[in-house]
Design an enzyme around this catalytic site. Structure first.
Site, PDB file in Angstrom:
ATOM      1  N   SER A  50      -5.093   5.902   5.378  1.00  0.00           N
ATOM      2  CA  SER A  50      -5.612   7.183   4.924  1.00  0.00           C
ATOM      3  C   SER A  50      -6.412   7.860   6.039  1.00  0.00           C
ATOM      4  O   SER A  50      -5.904   8.069   7.141  1.00  0.00           O
ATOM      5  CB  SER A  50      -6.453   6.966   3.658  1.00  0.00           C
ATOM      6  OG  SER A  50      -6.796   8.168   3.041  1.00  0.00           O
TER       7      SER A  50
ATOM      8  N   ASP B 279       2.948   7.085  -3.288  1.00  0.00           N
ATOM      9  CA  ASP B 279       1.766   7.755  -2.758  1.00  0.00           C
ATOM     10  C   ASP B 279       2.071   9.246  -2.669  1.00  0.00           C
ATOM     11  O   ASP B 279       2.694   9.716  -1.730  1.00  0.00           O
ATOM     12  CB  ASP B 279       1.429   7.188  -1.376  1.00  0.00           C
ATOM     13  CG  ASP B 279       0.158   7.788  -0.777  1.00  0.00           C
ATOM     14  OD1 ASP B 279      -0.419   8.704  -1.403  1.00  0.00           O
ATOM     15  OD2 ASP B 279      -0.245   7.342   0.312  1.00  0.00           O
TER      16      ASP B 279
ATOM     17  N   HIS C 236      -1.594   5.922  -3.697  1.00  0.00           N
ATOM     18  CA  HIS C 236      -2.279   5.908  -2.409  1.00  0.00           C
ATOM     19  C   HIS C 236      -3.081   4.627  -2.211  1.00  0.00           C
ATOM     20  O   HIS C 236      -3.259   4.171  -1.073  1.00  0.00           O
ATOM     21  CB  HIS C 236      -3.199   7.128  -2.311  1.00  0.00           C
ATOM     22  CG  HIS C 236      -3.821   7.302  -0.961  1.00  0.00           C
ATOM     23  ND1 HIS C 236      -3.079   7.360   0.202  1.00  0.00           N
ATOM     24  CD2 HIS C 236      -5.134   7.427  -0.576  1.00  0.00           C
ATOM     25  CE1 HIS C 236      -3.893   7.517   1.243  1.00  0.00           C
ATOM     26  NE2 HIS C 236      -5.135   7.554   0.796  1.00  0.00           N
TER      27      HIS C 236
END
Length: 380
Positions: A155, A320, A353
């Site tokens: 991320s 995601d 995610h």
């Protein structure tokens, strides 16, 4: 307590103070600052086996192992890092740190400004991914590490790993960019803005100087986390875990908690608001918004990556939707355009995610295989 054979064991945080001013991308000069970090494994004689782990929005320096006074407090990526794990501390020297502006020990908005004797609060600068990379490079200098064997993260951490290969192309041999993107989409920026507004409009925010009022904008931070948490999960994951299950087994026809998913989100919001700093949340989400290496090249990502010299592993996850596989493939395309060595894997996962934090066999095997190849390049 974690299995001692599979854990790096008892760890402790270290602190590095820097008195050389840091010129932030915003133009603000931070005269001095501290970074809190942890290390795992042993740095080899030629210091060629170091790995830097960059954390995501709510992460910190405690990446692996556990604390002597609280064995249940294991690192946020303990499943990934340790003896015989994908990031094998028998082979690598691993560094994890709390980013500048954080709220887990490194200098940030809640830290006392030595010039005023009060918390920085709203006066703390908005820091960017580039600023973090600069401060991380100074920590590497302090540790005597001229070049990392690999820099990795998921991320926002993946964005930092990518930026390292652009800011300091000679100082990183491999980049592992996981569940990340070359820049946020408009939808992602919109989610971040709504979350920030929940905090900014909380009556207890006081323009960011709530420390002096002895309050915390808990309601705003709680809502921000609830919104963010929804985006980290997939629809299927929420359906499988909660569905439309009622907490009490029947409808109450009111605005209290009725569905299990409501209970879960409120619990996550309350827990987060109890330990995370609202100003840090604001600046971390802004750093996400600002990251865009192609911006200074007229939005040409190919030109942005032209200066890169590292080899790359790019990983994405099928469910995601916040950092979709399409965003990872855009990174791969630009790297291939620049004839960089790049491997790509799209992992089938139901966790959205949050997949990059999960113990997933295929995912871990890909990481292990790539890093075993990295380890073969140096002598332990």
């Amino acid at each position: 307590m974690p299995n001692s054979a599979q854990s790096v064991g008892i760890v402790s945080a270290q602190r590095a103070q820097f008195d050389t001013p840091l010129l932030c991308k915003s133009g603000y000069v931070l005269p001095r600052y501290e970074l809190v970090y942890e290390t795992y494994g042993t740095l080899n004689s030629d210091k060629s086996n170091a790995i830097l782990v960059c954390h995501a929005l709510s992460g910190h320096h405690h990446v692996a192992g556990y604390y002597a006074d609280n064995p249940k407090n294991t690192g946020w990526w303990d499943t990934m890092i340790g003896p015989g794990k994908p990031i094998d501390t028998n082979k690598f020297f691993v560094v994890g740190l709390n980013n500048l502006g954080g709220c887990h020990g490194s200098t940030g908005p809640s830290s006392v400004n030595p010039e005023t004797g009060k918390p920085y609060g709203a006066t703390f600068p908005l820091v960017t991914v580039e600023d973090w990379v600069e401060s991380q490079a100074r920590l590497a200098d302090r540790l005597g590490i001229r070049q990392f064997a690999a820099i990795l993260g998921g991320s926002l951490g993946g964005m930092q790993a990518l930026q390292w290969s652009l800011s300091y192309p000679e100082r990183v041999r491999h980049v592992l960019a996981i569940a990340t993107a070359p820049r946020l989409t408009a939808e992602n920026i919109a989610f971040n803005d709504v979350a920030r507004n929940a905090i900014l409009t909380d009556p207890d925010f006081h323009g960011g100087n709530y420390y002096e009022h002895g309050v915390v904008p808990t309601r705003g931070l709680r809502l921000a986390r609830m919104l963010g948490h929804i985006t980290y999960l997939s629809d299927n994951a929420m359906a499988d875990k909660f569905g439309r299950t009622l907490r009490s087994g029947k409808l109450a026809y009111n605005y209290d908690i009725e569905f299990e998913i409501e209970s879960y989100l409120r619990y996550q919001g309350d827990k987060f608001a109890a330990y995370f700093d609202a100003n840090t949340y604001l600046l971390m989400t802004k750093a996400l918004d600002y990251f865009d290496p192609a911006r200074e090249f007229n939005d040409d990502l190919n030109k942005a990556f032209a200066r890169a010299k590292a080899s790359y592993l790019v990983l994405s996850f099928t469910t995601d939707w916040r950092f979709s596989p399409e965003r990872s493939r855009a990174i791969v395309k630009s790297l291939l355009h620049n004839r960089r060595n790049v491997s790509y894997a799209e992992i089938t996962s139901a966790h959205g995610h949050d997949s990059f934090l999960m113990q997933h066999t295929h995912y871990h095997n890909v990481m292990r295989a790539y890093l075993d190849n990295v380890a073969s390049e140096f002598s332990a």
